[in-house]
Design a protein around this motif. Structure first.
Motif, PDB file in Angstrom:
ATOM      1  N   MET A 324      28.719  81.335   5.748  1.00  0.00           N
ATOM      2  CA  MET A 324      28.601  81.450   4.295  1.00  0.00           C
ATOM      3  C   MET A 324      29.298  80.252   3.657  1.00  0.00           C
ATOM      4  SD  MET A 324      29.185  85.524   3.545  1.00  0.00           S
ATOM      5  CE  MET A 324      30.795  85.126   2.947  1.00  0.00           C
ATOM      6  N   THR A 325      28.546  79.421   2.983  1.00  0.00           N
ATOM      7  CA  THR A 325      29.115  78.236   2.345  1.00  0.00           C
ATOM      8  C   THR A 325      28.811  78.247   0.850  1.00  0.00           C
ATOM      9  OG1 THR A 325      27.097  77.004   2.902  1.00  0.00           O
ATOM     10  CG2 THR A 325      28.963  76.821   4.420  1.00  0.00           C
ATOM     11  N   PRO A 326      29.738  77.768   0.025  1.00  0.00           N
ATOM     12  CA  PRO A 326      29.469  77.699  -1.428  1.00  0.00           C
ATOM     13  C   PRO A 326      28.249  76.823  -1.708  1.00  0.00           C
ATOM     14  CG  PRO A 326      31.801  77.357  -0.980  1.00  0.00           C
ATOM     15  CD  PRO A 326      31.106  77.328   0.349  1.00  0.00           C
ATOM     16  N   ARG A 327      27.378  77.284  -2.559  1.00  0.00           N
ATOM     17  CA  ARG A 327      26.164  76.536  -2.886  1.00  0.00           C
ATOM     18  C   ARG A 327      26.502  75.255  -3.646  1.00  0.00           C
ATOM     19  NH1 ARG A 327      21.115  80.180  -4.477  1.00  0.00           N
ATOM     20  NH2 ARG A 327      20.164  78.606  -3.144  1.00  0.00           N
ATOM     21  N   LYS A 328      25.610  74.305  -3.556  1.00  0.00           N
ATOM     22  CA  LYS A 328      25.800  73.035  -4.267  1.00  0.00           C
ATOM     23  C   LYS A 328      25.996  73.269  -5.759  1.00  0.00           C
ATOM     24  CE  LYS A 328      23.633  68.507  -4.950  1.00  0.00           C
ATOM     25  NZ  LYS A 328      22.450  67.663  -4.630  1.00  0.00           N
ATOM     26  N   LYS A 329      25.257  74.230  -6.293  1.00  0.00           N
ATOM     27  CA  LYS A 329      25.360  74.564  -7.710  1.00  0.00           C
ATOM     28  C   LYS A 329      26.773  75.012  -8.070  1.00  0.00           C
ATOM     29  CE  LYS A 329      23.285  77.800 -11.049  1.00  0.00           C
ATOM     30  NZ  LYS A 329      22.280  78.882 -11.201  1.00  0.00           N
ATOM     31  N   ALA A 330      27.402  75.780  -7.178  1.00  0.00           N
ATOM     32  CA  ALA A 330      28.761  76.267  -7.431  1.00  0.00           C
ATOM     33  C   ALA A 330      29.763  75.119  -7.381  1.00  0.00           C
ATOM     34  CB  ALA A 330      29.129  77.335  -6.406  1.00  0.00           C
ATOM     35  N   ARG A 331      29.567  74.196  -6.453  1.00  0.00           N
ATOM     36  CA  ARG A 331      30.477  73.046  -6.351  1.00  0.00           C
ATOM     37  C   ARG A 331      30.346  72.146  -7.583  1.00  0.00           C
ATOM     38  NH1 ARG A 331      27.954  72.836  -1.277  1.00  0.00           N
ATOM     39  NH2 ARG A 331      27.200  70.703  -1.627  1.00  0.00           N
ATOM     40  N   LYS A 332      29.119  71.956  -8.022  1.00  0.00           N
ATOM     41  CA  LYS A 332      28.895  71.130  -9.212  1.00  0.00           C
ATOM     42  C   LYS A 332      29.505  71.788 -10.450  1.00  0.00           C
ATOM     43  CE  LYS A 332      24.883  69.213  -9.913  1.00  0.00           C
ATOM     44  NZ  LYS A 332      23.409  69.049 -10.057  1.00  0.00           N
ATOM     45  N   ALA A 333      29.450  73.110 -10.502  1.00  0.00           N
ATOM     46  CA  ALA A 333      29.967  73.828 -11.677  1.00  0.00           C
ATOM     47  C   ALA A 333      31.468  73.652 -11.823  1.00  0.00           C
ATOM     48  CB  ALA A 333      29.604  75.301 -11.584  1.00  0.00           C
ATOM     49  N   ILE A 334      32.218  73.771 -10.714  1.00  0.00           N
ATOM     50  CA  ILE A 334      33.679  73.642 -10.820  1.00  0.00           C
ATOM     51  C   ILE A 334      34.066  72.188 -11.086  1.00  0.00           C
ATOM     52  CG2 ILE A 334      34.081  73.368  -8.334  1.00  0.00           C
ATOM     53  CD1 ILE A 334      36.302  75.182 -10.958  1.00  0.00           C
ATOM     54  N   LYS A 335      33.313  71.235 -10.551  1.00  0.00           N
ATOM     55  CA  LYS A 335      33.575  69.829 -10.865  1.00  0.00           C
ATOM     56  C   LYS A 335      33.345  69.560 -12.347  1.00  0.00           C
ATOM     57  CE  LYS A 335      32.340  67.844  -6.360  1.00  0.00           C
ATOM     58  NZ  LYS A 335      31.372  66.949  -5.671  1.00  0.00           N
ATOM     59  N   ALA A 336      32.274  70.129 -12.878  1.00  0.00           N
ATOM     60  CA  ALA A 336      31.987  69.954 -14.307  1.00  0.00           C
ATOM     61  C   ALA A 336      33.093  70.557 -15.156  1.00  0.00           C
ATOM     62  CB  ALA A 336      30.640  70.588 -14.645  1.00  0.00           C
ATOM     63  N   LYS A 337      33.645  71.690 -14.712  1.00  0.00           N
ATOM     64  CA  LYS A 337      34.735  72.330 -15.446  1.00  0.00           C
ATOM     65  C   LYS A 337      35.980  71.455 -15.442  1.00  0.00           C
ATOM     66  CE  LYS A 337      36.723  75.828 -17.552  1.00  0.00           C
ATOM     67  NZ  LYS A 337      36.335  76.213 -18.921  1.00  0.00           N
ATOM     68  N   ILE A 338      36.303  70.878 -14.292  1.00  0.00           N
ATOM     69  CA  ILE A 338      37.455  69.976 -14.186  1.00  0.00           C
ATOM     70  C   ILE A 338      37.248  68.766 -15.093  1.00  0.00           C
ATOM     71  CG2 ILE A 338      38.659  68.381 -12.628  1.00  0.00           C
ATOM     72  CD1 ILE A 338      38.019  70.431 -10.361  1.00  0.00           C
ATOM     73  N   ARG A 339      36.053  68.201 -15.041  1.00  0.00           N
ATOM     74  CA  ARG A 339      35.736  67.026 -15.849  1.00  0.00           C
ATOM     75  C   ARG A 339      35.838  67.343 -17.343  1.00  0.00           C
ATOM     76  NH1 ARG A 339      31.517  66.086 -13.209  1.00  0.00           N
ATOM     77  NH2 ARG A 339      29.954  67.009 -14.594  1.00  0.00           N
ATOM     78  N   ASP A 340      35.376  68.532 -17.720  1.00  0.00           N
ATOM     79  CA  ASP A 340      35.394  68.932 -19.124  1.00  0.00           C
ATOM     80  C   ASP A 340      36.825  69.106 -19.626  1.00  0.00           C
ATOM     81  OD1 ASP A 340      33.887  69.957 -21.521  1.00  0.00           O
ATOM     82  OD2 ASP A 340      35.076  71.732 -21.067  1.00  0.00           O
ATOM     83  N   ILE A 341      37.679  69.720 -18.816  1.00  0.00           N
ATOM     84  CA  ILE A 341      39.079  69.920 -19.213  1.00  0.00           C
ATOM     85  C   ILE A 341      39.768  68.579 -19.415  1.00  0.00           C
ATOM     86  CG2 ILE A 341      41.328  70.778 -18.445  1.00  0.00           C
ATOM     87  CD1 ILE A 341      39.835  73.062 -17.023  1.00  0.00           C
ATOM     88  N   ILE A 342      39.517  67.629 -18.500  1.00  0.00           N
ATOM     89  CA  ILE A 342      40.157  66.317 -18.602  1.00  0.00           C
ATOM     90  C   ILE A 342      39.620  65.525 -19.788  1.00  0.00           C
ATOM     91  CG2 ILE A 342      40.379  64.074 -17.450  1.00  0.00           C
ATOM     92  CD1 ILE A 342      40.566  65.575 -14.794  1.00  0.00           C
ATOM     93  N   SER A 343      38.296  65.544 -19.964  1.00  0.00           N
ATOM     94  CA  SER A 343      37.697  64.745 -21.039  1.00  0.00           C
ATOM     95  C   SER A 343      38.094  65.243 -22.424  1.00  0.00           C
ATOM     96  CB  SER A 343      36.170  64.739 -20.905  1.00  0.00           C
ATOM     97  OG  SER A 343      35.642  66.044 -21.078  1.00  0.00           O
TER      98      SER A 343
END
Length: 435
Positions: A324-343
């Motif tokens: 069971m591996t996290p889907r690409k969509k899930a990985r992209k979502a948390i990266k987007a969240k990190i990017r949004d908080i920083i920006s």
């Protein structure tokens, strides 16, 4: 002799027991319990724990408590009891999707969230007694991890043909007349039925709004008949302690597993056809592009609740396991969240910014740590470190100090700034752990 008032917890327990023991009983007199201050207070506290943005009126929990929580609840109770209550329009929030489309959330104001929560507190006690064991979403003592464990066990029990079901705009296609008819089978209280109508019709004549406390319960009620149809199929086709067909649903995420034995050839297609037949009267359709039949014996993967699941051989060559591996969509979502908080951080101090990132990251990691997530965690951690170092370097340059981003050590990131470091993987418990 005056009767002692019954607590909300005891009331819910009594309603549940009555519903469980008398499957045809229709409940009346429920509206009085919905409008009790105790019920409204419990709904308010739950709404506050869930957080969320304010509705169309702009009022926050802080605003309500500054003005006085008791007057707020008493005013709401009076509006409900006198029939003056009218829900306000929801505030629409569009969430971008990978395919360029958007998922629309409709955020009720806090006042309406409290009413929906009170309605849910009482009706949930009835319908929880009716819900099928193969439904896991938004129910007491159930969780996505339990649903994943059940799906994993089904596949390991030689049900190697998997129907990965995707419903097309499920919440948007729920028919009000059908939902009200289903609720009326258990509720004989005109005031409650009127309140349900008010809640579901805020967003229009079809569909129920995602974002309110009542929507998940309504969604489970709507598909309960489908759940029990497939539970009957499971029992009918079981051979001893092993099933030939199994069905697992979390909200609108459905997986059907079918035995891969040669004697069961064609059963997957029949199961999919049966599902379509059950959905037609409900006005719900399958997304033909995303609904697929996979064979895990051929190494094909399927998605469920944010994970990709596939069957792989163990390293020692002795048997197989479900990876069971996290889907690409899930990985992209948390990266987007990190990017949004920083920006959007502006001049926020580094430690404060890191604390916000940690709060977002903790929930994501806690959810995905039960899978084979080491590689995904490394990917997200490397991305996080890069973004933090880039931010620190940019801030130093503004102060005329040239410091390369590689100069920011792990000791500084994790010990000084306090960056999240709980990346431990834990095994997913077996379904028996929740029994």
């Amino acid at each position: 002799m005056t009767k002692a008032p019954i607590s909300l917890q005891d009331l819910r327990r009594r309603i549940y027991r009555k519903a469980k023991s008398e499957k045809a009983h229709r409940f009346w007199g429920l509206y009085a319990h919905i409008t009790k201050i105790e019920t409204l207070l419990a709904a308010y506290q739950q709404a506050k724990r869930n957080g969320g943005a304010p509705g169309i009126d702009g009022r926050t929990f802080a605003d309500i408590e500054t003005e006085g929580l008791t007057p707020f609840l008493e005013s709401l109770r009076d509006d409900l009891q006198t029939g003056r209550y009218q829900p306000q329009p929801n505030r629409r929030v569009d969430i971008p999707k990978d395919n360029g489309k958007v998922r629309a959330l409709q955020i009720p104001c806090i006042r309406d969230r409290v009413v929906q929560g009170a309605l849910k507190h009482i009706l949930e006690a009835i319908f929880e007694a009716d819900f099928c064991p193969n439904s896991y979403g938004f129910r007491p003592k159930r969780s996505p991890h339990r649903a994943l464990a059940e799906v994993r066990r089904s596949v390991m029990r030689r049900m190697s043909t998997v129907i990965d079901v995707d419903l097309s705009s499920y919440f948007d296609n729920i028919r009000h007349s059908v939902l009200l008819e289903q609720i009326a089978k258990r509720v004989q209280d005109p005031q409650v039925m009127h309140l349900v109508k008010q809640v579901i019709k805020v967003s229009g004549s079809v569909g129920i709004p995602q974002g309110g406390p009542f929507s998940p319960l309504a969604a489970n009620i709507y598909l309960n008949g489908v759940d029990w149809t497939f539970e009957a199929i499971r029992r009918k086709t079981a051979e001893g302690s092993f099933e030939a067909v199994n069905y697992h649903r979390f909200a609108d995420d459905i997986v059907i597993t079918v035995s891969g034995h040669s004697s069961k050839r064609g059963w997957a297609e029949r199961a999919l056809q049966r599902l379509k037949e059950q959905l037609v009267p409900l006005g719900v359709e399958l997304n033909r592009e995303k609904t697929k039949v996979v064979n895990v014996l051929k190494g094909e993967a399927f998605g469920f609740l944010g994970f990709d699941l596939r069957r792989e051989p163990k390293r020692n060559g002795n048997g197989y396991f479900i990876k069971m591996t996290p889907r690409k969509k899930a990985r992209k979502a948390i990266k987007a969240k990190i990017r949004d908080i920083i920006s959007h951080g502006g001049a926020t101090p580094g430690k404060v910014l890191v604390a916000r990132i940690n709060a977002a990251l903790a929930g994501w990691v806690n959810y995905f740590r039960v899978g084979n997530s080491s590689r995904a965690f490394s990917e997200v951690r490397d991305y996080l470190e890069m973004k933090i170092r880039t931010l620190l370097t940019r801030r130093k340059r503004r102060r005329k100090r040239s410091v390369g981003w590689r100069r920011w050590s792990n000791v500084y990131l994790y010990e000084v700034l306090g960056l999240f470091w709980d990346w431990i993987i834990r095994p997913l418990p077996s379904p028996d752990a929740w029994a």
